[in-house]
Design an enzyme around this catalytic site. Structure first.
Site, PDB file in Angstrom:
ATOM      1  N   ARG A 236      -8.503   2.491  23.118  1.00 49.27           N
ATOM      2  CA  ARG A 236      -8.060   2.591  24.502  1.00 49.27           C
ATOM      3  C   ARG A 236      -6.726   3.334  24.546  1.00 49.27           C
ATOM      4  O   ARG A 236      -5.839   3.101  23.727  1.00 49.27           O
ATOM      5  CB  ARG A 236      -7.897   1.199  25.136  1.00 49.27           C
ATOM      6  CG  ARG A 236      -9.210   0.549  25.543  1.00 49.27           C
ATOM      7  CD  ARG A 236      -9.863   1.294  26.704  1.00 49.27           C
ATOM      8  NE  ARG A 236     -11.109   0.691  27.137  1.00 49.27           N
ATOM      9  CZ  ARG A 236     -12.304   1.011  26.661  1.00 49.27           C
ATOM     10  NH1 ARG A 236     -12.410   1.917  25.699  1.00 49.27           N
ATOM     11  NH2 ARG A 236     -13.394   0.438  27.135  1.00 49.27           N
ATOM     12  N   GLU A 265      -7.560   8.711  32.510  1.00 47.34           N
ATOM     13  CA  GLU A 265      -8.751   9.540  32.302  1.00 47.34           C
ATOM     14  C   GLU A 265      -9.448   9.800  33.633  1.00 47.34           C
ATOM     15  O   GLU A 265      -9.491   8.916  34.486  1.00 47.34           O
ATOM     16  CB  GLU A 265      -9.718   8.840  31.337  1.00 47.34           C
ATOM     17  CG  GLU A 265      -9.143   8.639  29.944  1.00 47.34           C
ATOM     18  CD  GLU A 265     -10.122   7.954  28.994  1.00 47.34           C
ATOM     19  OE1 GLU A 265     -11.283   7.708  29.393  1.00 47.34           O
ATOM     20  OE2 GLU A 265      -9.732   7.656  27.858  1.00 47.34           O
ATOM     21  N   HIS A 284     -13.192  11.210  25.408  1.00 49.83           N
ATOM     22  CA  HIS A 284     -13.805   9.874  25.418  1.00 49.83           C
ATOM     23  C   HIS A 284     -15.309   9.966  25.134  1.00 49.83           C
ATOM     24  O   HIS A 284     -16.151   9.481  25.903  1.00 49.83           O
ATOM     25  CB  HIS A 284     -13.561   9.164  26.751  1.00 49.83           C
ATOM     26  CG  HIS A 284     -13.620   7.667  26.628  1.00 49.83           C
ATOM     27  ND1 HIS A 284     -12.802   6.826  27.341  1.00 49.83           N
ATOM     28  CD2 HIS A 284     -14.399   6.856  25.864  1.00 49.83           C
ATOM     29  CE1 HIS A 284     -13.082   5.564  27.035  1.00 49.83           C
ATOM     30  NE2 HIS A 284     -14.051   5.563  26.135  1.00 49.83           N
TER      31      HIS A 284
END
Length: 323
Positions: A236, A265, A284
């Site tokens: 994270r 994000e 990601h």
């Protein structure tokens, strides 16, 4: 008997056909819609028995005013920091998540980043593409990996899978995870994060994000790391102070870093971190493979349907409930 109807948050799926193929196969209905605001959530989830989300925020406001038809939230993924689990328990709304769907993919991604950075492959590629021909001694630190210590912050399922993949490459491994009480083969566990930071040449982060782990790697911690070391984060974004990381890379204190996750994000087009030197970036995607994507959707949807119809789940776990 009417079909079970499931609401899927807009943007939750990389490929919406994964959901429609599962719903047709197992005879239930899916609808897609936005859930970013309370009004959007209520409209999308109207008459639905479950809400399926990815990284969408499920706040107490949303949970407390969820349509009465909704019997559970199904989180497509591992991290739970986007869902208010205290509120879910308060309002007795079960939350299901999928901790095992892609642990190999995530561990592989971390290993790929660590090895590419350690060997200077990223630095060599960018300089060669720029028309340069840099001597090996100037590309990157490139120490002998088999003489180096690997540090792993967060030694759950993904962290331990990463360790197994990397052990053949390194001299030894130090792990840090206050939640792990059992021994891990070939790993020296420490209760002191500073010890890991000072002793390890390559460090990979696999810890969960929560208030206690926010910016657990900041300016002080980066300064403790060995000069020329490497940091990888596929967990994270909030675990690392990105501004401090950029400083450590630009100054040359760190030889390189790999990030698959970010504090915010998606990254803004003009985000300064995009231009930071010796930084390997991916958007990601560590969770994804052609197998893990459809698997996650099928598991998440079927667990929701089975909970609604049979009060059981087969693949995931409950983060809240059942009540």
């Amino acid at each position: 008997m009417p079909k079970v109807k499931i609401a899927i948050a807009e943007g939750a799926l990389a490929d919406p056909t994964w959901a429609t193929s599962v719903s047709e196969k197992f005879d239930f209905e899916v609808v897609f819609g936005p859930v970013d605001t309370l009004a959007e959530l209520q409209a999308t989830a109207k008459d639905c028995a479950a809400v399926v989300v990815a990284l969408h925020k499920m706040t107490e406001e949303k949970i407390s005013q969820m349509p009465e038809s909704v019997k559970c939230i199904s989180r497509l993924g591992v991290g739970l920091d986007s869902i208010d689990l205290v509120a879910a328990a308060k309002y007795k709304l079960p939350v299901i998540f999928q901790p095992t769907y892609a642990y190999n993919e995530v561990a592989n991604h971390a290993a790929a980043m660590a090895l590419a950075l350690h060997r200077g492959i990223y630095q060599a590629t960018t300089t060669t593409q720029d028309g340069k021909w840099i001597p090996a001694t100037q590309i990157a630190e490139i120490t002998s990996l088999q003489d180096s210590t690997l540090g792993v912050i967060g030694c759950g399922r993904i962290g331990q899978t990463f360790i197994k993949k990397m052990q053949p490459f390194v001299k030894d491994v130090i792990g840090f995870d206050p939640a792990v009480t059992e021994a891990i083969p070939g790993v020296t566990m420490t209760k002191n994060l500073d010890e890991l930071l000072t002793k390890c040449k390559v460090i990979s982060m696999h810890a969960p994000y929560m208030p206690s782990t926010h910016h657990m790697i900041g300016k002080r911690e980066l300064a403790l790391m060995q000069k020329g070391s490497i940091l990888v984060n596929v967990s994270r974004g909030g675990l690392i102070d990105e501004s401090a990381l950029m400083e450590a890379l630009e100054s040359g204190h760190l030889d390189g870093a790999g990030l698959d996750v970010f504090e915010k994000e998606p990254l803004a087009e003009d985000a300064p971190i995009r231009k930071t030197k010796n930084l390997l970036l991916s958007p990601h995607i560590a969770w994804y493979s052609k197998s893990s994507g459809p698997r996650l959707v099928e598991w998440g949807l079927m667990d929701a349907v089975n909970f609604i119809t049979k009060q059981t789940i087969s693949n995931g776990k409950f983060a809240a409930g059942p009540f």
